[in-house]
Write a protein that holds these residues in place. Sequence first.
Motif, mmCIF file in Angstrom:
data_model
loop_
_atom_site.group_PDB
_atom_site.id
_atom_site.type_symbol
_atom_site.label_atom_id
_atom_site.label_comp_id
_atom_site.label_asym_id
_atom_site.label_seq_id
_atom_site.Cartn_x
_atom_site.Cartn_y
_atom_site.Cartn_z
ATOM 1 N N GLU A 35 8.889 -7.567 7.084
ATOM 2 C CA GLU A 35 8.291 -6.505 6.273
ATOM 3 C C GLU A 35 7.838 -6.985 4.891
ATOM 4 O O GLU A 35 7.129 -6.256 4.183
ATOM 5 C CB GLU A 35 9.274 -5.345 6.108
ATOM 6 C CG GLU A 35 10.597 -5.713 5.478
ATOM 7 C CD GLU A 35 11.660 -6.117 6.492
ATOM 8 O OE1 GLU A 35 12.845 -6.071 6.131
ATOM 9 O OE2 GLU A 35 11.280 -6.473 7.620
ATOM 10 N N ARG A 36 8.191 -8.210 4.497
ATOM 11 C CA ARG A 36 7.747 -8.737 3.207
ATOM 12 C C ARG A 36 6.467 -9.566 3.317
ATOM 13 O O ARG A 36 5.846 -9.900 2.298
ATOM 14 C CB ARG A 36 8.841 -9.626 2.606
ATOM 15 C CG ARG A 36 10.063 -8.925 2.058
ATOM 16 C CD ARG A 36 9.776 -8.170 0.764
ATOM 17 N NE ARG A 36 9.131 -8.975 -0.259
ATOM 18 C CZ ARG A 36 9.792 -9.778 -1.109
ATOM 19 N NH1 ARG A 36 11.116 -9.895 -1.024
ATOM 20 N NH2 ARG A 36 9.143 -10.453 -2.040
ATOM 21 N N LEU A 37 6.052 -9.925 4.529
ATOM 22 C CA LEU A 37 4.971 -10.896 4.671
ATOM 23 C C LEU A 37 3.620 -10.359 4.196
ATOM 24 O O LEU A 37 2.830 -11.086 3.592
ATOM 25 C CB LEU A 37 4.879 -11.374 6.122
ATOM 26 C CG LEU A 37 6.080 -12.190 6.601
ATOM 27 C CD1 LEU A 37 5.880 -12.619 8.047
ATOM 28 C CD2 LEU A 37 6.307 -13.413 5.711
ATOM 29 N N ARG A 38 3.333 -9.088 4.469
ATOM 30 C CA ARG A 38 2.068 -8.521 3.982
ATOM 31 C C ARG A 38 2.002 -8.623 2.458
ATOM 32 O O ARG A 38 0.969 -9.010 1.892
ATOM 33 C CB ARG A 38 1.913 -7.077 4.424
ATOM 34 C CG ARG A 38 0.665 -6.399 3.834
ATOM 35 C CD ARG A 38 0.561 -4.944 4.233
ATOM 36 N NE ARG A 38 0.198 -4.806 5.639
ATOM 37 C CZ ARG A 38 -1.056 -4.769 6.072
ATOM 38 N NH1 ARG A 38 -2.075 -4.871 5.211
ATOM 39 N NH2 ARG A 38 -1.308 -4.638 7.348
ATOM 40 N N GLU A 39 3.074 -8.270 1.813
ATOM 41 C CA GLU A 39 3.122 -8.345 0.351
ATOM 42 C C GLU A 39 2.835 -9.760 -0.137
ATOM 43 O O GLU A 39 2.063 -9.968 -1.087
ATOM 44 C CB GLU A 39 4.497 -7.884 -0.128
ATOM 45 C CG GLU A 39 4.746 -8.083 -1.612
ATOM 46 C CD GLU A 39 6.211 -7.884 -1.974
ATOM 47 O OE1 GLU A 39 6.571 -8.234 -3.109
ATOM 48 O OE2 GLU A 39 6.988 -7.395 -1.121
ATOM 49 N N LEU A 40 3.447 -10.758 0.506
ATOM 50 C CA LEU A 40 3.248 -12.142 0.094
ATOM 51 C C LEU A 40 1.809 -12.596 0.317
ATOM 52 O O LEU A 40 1.231 -13.305 -0.516
ATOM 53 C CB LEU A 40 4.218 -13.053 0.848
ATOM 54 C CG LEU A 40 5.697 -12.824 0.565
ATOM 55 C CD1 LEU A 40 6.562 -13.730 1.448
ATOM 56 C CD2 LEU A 40 6.021 -13.055 -0.906
ATOM 57 N N VAL A 41 1.222 -12.188 1.435
ATOM 58 C CA VAL A 41 -0.178 -12.522 1.707
ATOM 59 C C VAL A 41 -1.090 -11.893 0.665
ATOM 60 O O VAL A 41 -2.006 -12.537 0.130
ATOM 61 C CB VAL A 41 -0.571 -12.081 3.132
ATOM 62 C CG1 VAL A 41 -2.082 -12.101 3.315
ATOM 63 C CG2 VAL A 41 0.101 -12.973 4.160
ATOM 64 N N GLU A 42 -0.850 -10.631 0.348
ATOM 65 C CA GLU A 42 -1.692 -9.953 -0.634
ATOM 66 C C GLU A 42 -1.526 -10.563 -2.021
ATOM 67 O O GLU A 42 -2.493 -10.648 -2.793
ATOM 68 C CB GLU A 42 -1.359 -8.463 -0.649
ATOM 69 C CG GLU A 42 -1.809 -7.745 0.631
ATOM 70 C CD GLU A 42 -1.400 -6.287 0.674
ATOM 71 O OE1 GLU A 42 -0.533 -5.892 -0.147
ATOM 72 O OE2 GLU A 42 -1.944 -5.542 1.520
ATOM 73 N N GLU A 87 -1.424 -9.627 12.881
ATOM 74 C CA GLU A 87 -2.007 -8.316 12.566
ATOM 75 C C GLU A 87 -2.895 -8.411 11.331
ATOM 76 O O GLU A 87 -3.980 -7.813 11.292
ATOM 77 C CB GLU A 87 -0.890 -7.299 12.339
ATOM 78 C CG GLU A 87 -0.117 -6.924 13.588
ATOM 79 C CD GLU A 87 1.025 -5.979 13.295
ATOM 80 O OE1 GLU A 87 1.160 -5.556 12.120
ATOM 81 O OE2 GLU A 87 1.792 -5.653 14.219
ATOM 82 N N LEU A 88 -2.458 -9.142 10.332
ATOM 83 C CA LEU A 88 -3.261 -9.308 9.124
ATOM 84 C C LEU A 88 -4.544 -10.082 9.423
ATOM 85 O O LEU A 88 -5.591 -9.822 8.809
ATOM 86 C CB LEU A 88 -2.441 -10.025 8.045
ATOM 87 C CG LEU A 88 -1.186 -9.282 7.573
ATOM 88 C CD1 LEU A 88 -0.436 -10.121 6.544
ATOM 89 C CD2 LEU A 88 -1.538 -7.924 7.006
ATOM 90 N N ARG A 89 -4.466 -10.999 10.357
ATOM 91 C CA ARG A 89 -5.676 -11.706 10.797
ATOM 92 C C ARG A 89 -6.640 -10.737 11.464
ATOM 93 O O ARG A 89 -7.855 -10.783 11.218
ATOM 94 C CB ARG A 89 -5.292 -12.836 11.746
ATOM 95 C CG ARG A 89 -6.470 -13.582 12.372
ATOM 96 C CD ARG A 89 -5.956 -14.719 13.245
ATOM 97 N NE ARG A 89 -7.039 -15.329 14.006
ATOM 98 C CZ ARG A 89 -7.409 -14.968 15.232
ATOM 99 N NH1 ARG A 89 -6.758 -13.968 15.847
ATOM 100 N NH2 ARG A 89 -8.402 -15.570 15.847
ATOM 101 N N LEU A 112 -7.802 -10.089 6.783
ATOM 102 C CA LEU A 112 -7.252 -10.647 5.551
ATOM 103 C C LEU A 112 -7.020 -12.153 5.657
ATOM 104 O O LEU A 112 -6.907 -12.839 4.633
ATOM 105 C CB LEU A 112 -5.929 -9.955 5.191
ATOM 106 C CG LEU A 112 -5.977 -8.439 5.007
ATOM 107 C CD1 LEU A 112 -4.625 -7.922 4.534
ATOM 108 C CD2 LEU A 112 -7.071 -8.037 4.039
ATOM 109 N N ILE A 113 -6.920 -12.652 6.875
ATOM 110 C CA ILE A 113 -6.655 -14.069 7.127
ATOM 111 C C ILE A 113 -7.669 -14.576 8.145
ATOM 112 O O ILE A 113 -7.932 -13.906 9.146
ATOM 113 C CB ILE A 113 -5.226 -14.275 7.675
ATOM 114 C CG1 ILE A 113 -4.172 -13.762 6.679
ATOM 115 C CG2 ILE A 113 -4.974 -15.743 7.996
ATOM 116 C CD1 ILE A 113 -2.763 -13.754 7.246
ATOM 117 N N ARG A 114 -8.196 -15.764 7.900
ATOM 118 C CA ARG A 114 -9.154 -16.343 8.839
ATOM 119 C C ARG A 114 -8.448 -17.087 9.969
ATOM 120 O O ARG A 114 -8.741 -16.887 11.138
ATOM 121 C CB ARG A 114 -10.090 -17.290 8.090
ATOM 122 C CG ARG A 114 -11.237 -17.830 8.936
ATOM 123 C CD ARG A 114 -12.275 -18.476 8.038
ATOM 124 N NE ARG A 114 -13.479 -18.864 8.741
ATOM 125 C CZ ARG A 114 -14.630 -19.184 8.140
ATOM 126 N NH1 ARG A 114 -14.700 -19.156 6.816
ATOM 127 N NH2 ARG A 114 -15.689 -19.527 8.844
#
Length: 291
Positions: free
Chosen positions: A110-117, A155-157, A161-163
């Motif tokens: 649950e922290r990974l989206r925050e770190l990516v952003e 999911e972020l890909r 948000l991620i290539r």
Amino acid sequence: MNMQTNAAGRFLLGGDLEINRLGFGAMRLPASFGFAGDARDPEEGVAVLRRAVELGVDHIDSAGFYRKGDVRAHDLIRRALHPYDGLVVATKVGPLLGDRGVPEHEAPPERLRELVEQDMEALGVERLDLVNLRVGGLNAPGGMPVAERFAVLAELREEGLIRHLGLSNVDAAQLAEARGIAPVAAVQNKFSLVDAGPADAELLAECERGGIAFVPFFPLGGGLQPLAGAGLDKVAARHGATVQQVALAWLLAHSPVMLPIPGTGSLAHLEENMAAADLDLTEEDLADLRA
């Protein structure tokens, strides 16, 4: 642009990002020795980054947790190189810094989206070129499931948000687990002339079969193992090169998917490292290095 690194060849990362095989690692820009050294002068970091690109580097590996006090690798990269025209900037998520300023914890899913952003904001981009999931902290690869966390990055890909996605500090089983969820463009593991065993060879072979970039961190031993040996000294003398240059040239010769990312905060060391791309090792050299 000085095209020194082109002598090492190019690689199609993720099937659509063509880069020179010899890149640059940003870990040592904020501090003199990883997380343990003194903070460096940010102006030196900016100068090193700009010179690296002049020498042909178009792949820079960084992380949001590469920082010492107020000196952060992402900030230096953005200041020196934004808007990154023709440049691939990779980052990694997973580790969390503890009170001592070193990676001591693993981020839950649950922290990974925050770190990516956070990485997107720090680098000033709307999409990250490559995000590696770093697994296992400072432990050896293996023994930890990656599916739940890798699925978050997948999911972020899908959201744009991620290539491309990658993994760091994993074994062949973890790579297979992740590939069952989403394509893996790169694997970043410890690997060098003085630190490569059977498990490393197995993982590298799997990357070769899948067209996956193998990005060795600590390509010069990372100060943990000395670059030494009669064969290494013999080859360096034969070419009038340093042992560091021979070690980098060995990596480039070892596999076509190998993308070394030697890091430094020194302009002199940067020039030395990049010159390794022009070092053409012979079969005799490779035999001496295996001896």
